[in-house]
Enzyme design. Structure first.
Site, mmCIF file in Angstrom:
data_model
loop_
_atom_site.group_PDB
_atom_site.id
_atom_site.type_symbol
_atom_site.label_atom_id
_atom_site.label_comp_id
_atom_site.label_asym_id
_atom_site.label_seq_id
_atom_site.Cartn_x
_atom_site.Cartn_y
_atom_site.Cartn_z
ATOM 1 N N ASP A 14 -22.897 27.065 40.875
ATOM 2 C CA ASP A 14 -22.246 28.049 40.783
ATOM 3 C C ASP A 14 -21.784 27.944 39.039
ATOM 4 O OD1 ASP A 14 -19.970 29.945 41.053
ATOM 5 O OD2 ASP A 14 -18.486 28.227 40.817
ATOM 6 N N ASP A 16 -18.685 29.376 36.997
ATOM 7 C CA ASP A 16 -17.310 29.255 36.649
ATOM 8 C C ASP A 16 -16.332 28.184 37.638
ATOM 9 O OD1 ASP A 16 -14.722 29.743 35.568
ATOM 10 O OD2 ASP A 16 -14.521 31.500 36.547
#
Length: 186
Positions: A14, A16
């Site tokens: 991922d 952020d």
């Protein structure tokens, strides 16, 4: 399924909250999104991600995507590199990013922190027809890496990431656990 990086042929992160922290003004993004809904005569009494879900049925998908992507790109320009990013460059296996953020914002953040050369594939919210926790973006990332979902690890920081991995049949590891277990090579 194993959550050790070394037990997998490919790693998908991922973005952020995992590799970087985007400095997005989510309040301003929500206000702008709510205003767009109001201008279209649609009640927007919902959180930003719920608005994202309902935007297509009101013909506001493109406008909302434009609003979110602009805020995310500004946030990417001011993003902060997180400790796990220091573990990324030494990987001897395919690496991808699968994010709920716009692909352009992901690429800006990766460029800002000199991580782009270490990431082979980036799939953002706007790269495929659905977004996390639907498994399609993660599976698209794995496919574009030329990897097998059963031999891939998805590293994230949210329940949404964990659910995405589960739905895709991909092993999942929490970002903070991975950051604590792998030495940096910088």
């Amino acid at each position: 399924m194993s959550t050790r990086i070394d037990d997998h042929d490919a790693i998908v992160y991922d973005l952020d909250g995992t590799l970087v922290r985007l400095a997005v003004n989510w309040k301003a993004a929500a206000e702008e999104a709510t205003a767009a809904f109001a201008e279209a005569g649609v009640d927007a009494d919902a959180d930003l991600w719920s608005l994202l879900e309902t935007a297509p049925e009101h013909g506001l998908a493109d406008e909302l995507e434009s609003i979110l992507a602009a805020h995310e790109r500004r946030g990417a320009e001011r993003s902060i590199r997180l400790p796990l990013a220091d573990r990324l460059p030494h990987r001897d296996r395919p690496v991808g990013v699968c994010s709920l953020n716009a692909e352009s914002a992901c690429r800006l953040a990766l460029d800002r922190h000199d991580l782009s050369a270490h990431v082979g594939v980036v799939v953002g919210r706007d790269s495929v027809a659905t977004h996390k926790p639907d498994p399609t973006p993660l599976l698209a990332t794995v496919d574009r890496l030329g990897a097998d979902p059963e031999r891939t690890l998805f590293v994230g920081d949210s329940e949404r990431d964990a659910l995405t991995a589960e739905r895709a049949g991909v092993a999942f590891a929490w970002a903070d656990a991975v950051a604590d277990s792998v030495p940096a090579e910088r």
